[in-house]
Design an enzyme around this catalytic site. Structure first.
Site, PDB file in Angstrom:
ATOM      1  N   SER A 112       0.838  -0.901  -0.012  1.00 15.00           N
ATOM      2  CA  SER A 112      -0.195  -0.009  -0.186  1.00 15.00           C
ATOM      3  C   SER A 112       1.049   1.189   0.432  1.00 15.00           C
ATOM      4  O   SER A 112       2.472   1.104   0.627  1.00 15.00           O
ATOM      5  CB  SER A 112      -1.393  -0.069   0.842  1.00 15.00           C
ATOM      6  OG  SER A 112      -1.514   1.326   1.302  1.00 15.00           O
ATOM      7  N   TYR A 140      -2.060  -1.361  10.988  1.00 14.71           N
ATOM      8  CA  TYR A 140      -2.858  -1.544   9.006  1.00 14.71           C
ATOM      9  C   TYR A 140      -1.628  -0.945   8.840  1.00 14.71           C
ATOM     10  O   TYR A 140      -0.454  -1.954   7.759  1.00 14.71           O
ATOM     11  CB  TYR A 140      -3.957  -1.058   8.504  1.00 14.71           C
ATOM     12  CG  TYR A 140      -4.061  -1.415   6.795  1.00 14.71           C
ATOM     13  CD1 TYR A 140      -3.945  -2.436   6.717  1.00 14.71           C
ATOM     14  CD2 TYR A 140      -3.330  -0.014   6.156  1.00 14.71           C
ATOM     15  CE1 TYR A 140      -4.731  -2.283   4.692  1.00 14.71           C
ATOM     16  CE2 TYR A 140      -3.356  -0.041   4.707  1.00 14.71           C
ATOM     17  CZ  TYR A 140      -4.279  -0.885   4.371  1.00 14.71           C
ATOM     18  OH  TYR A 140      -3.956  -1.730   3.392  1.00 14.71           O
TER      19      TYR A 140
END
Length: 267
Positions: A143, A156
């Site tokens: 990401s 996360y």
């Protein structure tokens, strides 16, 4: 079946929806048979959709947050009796909120189990066979959050930083082989990720997002080209990762906070 002899095999995790679902379709459109997996029963319908694009698609419903779930998937891969030409280790989940005062420990440990532990476990099972054959491609979904501290997505963001670092390290270790490792780095993408993470009321959750089909296309093409990584989606994502190279960690954290803080969508 005749197709088994001529079509290479790809494996995609987290393929019942979102980027994983679109990656599976990319593989099918480009001449692969596909083994898809997810924890939800929807993986059966996803496999049917993928098979409609050509070739064969088999579904494995498995909970990759558990050791047994990853072993179940690996057993299905071995039972196919065919080498894995490509694997997209994509399954992941988010948890939004204040780590100390809002989020639940069990949710974050589940996140680590899926995003981090299962990725390491599955790579450990699949890569030795690829190296023995001196052939294969691995795509890890990281990401753009991997490049910055991620307040209100603390675990996360850390998990995706792990995945990016892990992918880069494996790529270097395998540089003398014909096995390639690519990191896919999407930005905010139009999937159910933010809703599942409880981030509907954040600026990033409520804001404009990239098309998962386009993100998957870019990821697939980068994988097939043997690239180190690909920042997928809009030009904004590329600008974000470029700017991150020049900002302090505190500045990056403050930027992320403005997007991910609960209630920020109303500010």
């Amino acid at each position: 079946m005749a197709t088994d002899a001529v079509r290479p095999l790809a494996v995609v995790t987290g393929a019942s929806s979102g980027i994983g679902y679109e990656l599976a379709k990319q593989f099918a459109r480009n001449g692969f048979d596909v083994l898809v997996t997810a924890a939800s029963p929807g993986i059966v319908d996803a496999a049917r959709d993928v098979a409609a694009l050509g070739g064969r698609a088999d579904a494995v419903q498995a909970d990759l947050t558990s050791y047994e779930g990853v072993e179940q998937l690996h057993a299905a891969i071995k039972a196919a009796g065919r080498p894995v030409e490509a694997i997209a280790i994509n399954a992941g989940v988010g948890v939004g909120g204040d780590f100390t005062r809002e989020t639940r420990l069990e949710d974050e440990l589940n996140l680590i189990s899926l995003n981090v532990t299962s990725s390491v476990h599955l790579a450990k099972r699949v890569l030795p066979d690829m190296v023995a054959r001196d052939r294969g491609r691995v795509l890890f979904t990281a990401s753009i959050a991997s490049t910055t501290p991620a307040p209100f997505e603390a675990v996360y963001g850390a998990s995706k930083a792990f995945i990016l670092s892990f992918a880069e390290a494996l790529r270097n270790e395998l540089k003398e082989t014909k096995v390639t490792v690519t990191a896919l780095m999407p930005g905010p993408t139009d999937t159910n990720f933010f809703h599942r993470a409880g981030m509907d009321d954040t600026r990033v959750g409520a804001g404009k997002k990239d098309d998962p089909a386009e993100v998957a296309r870019q990821g697939f093409e980068a994988l097939m080209a043997g690239k180190d990584h690909i920042v997928a989606g809009s030009i904004t994502n590329t600008l974000h990762t470029t700017a991150a190279k020049f900002l302090t960690e505190n500045a990056k954290a403050e930027q992320h906070r403005k997007l991910s803080e609960p209630g920020s969508a109303r500010k």
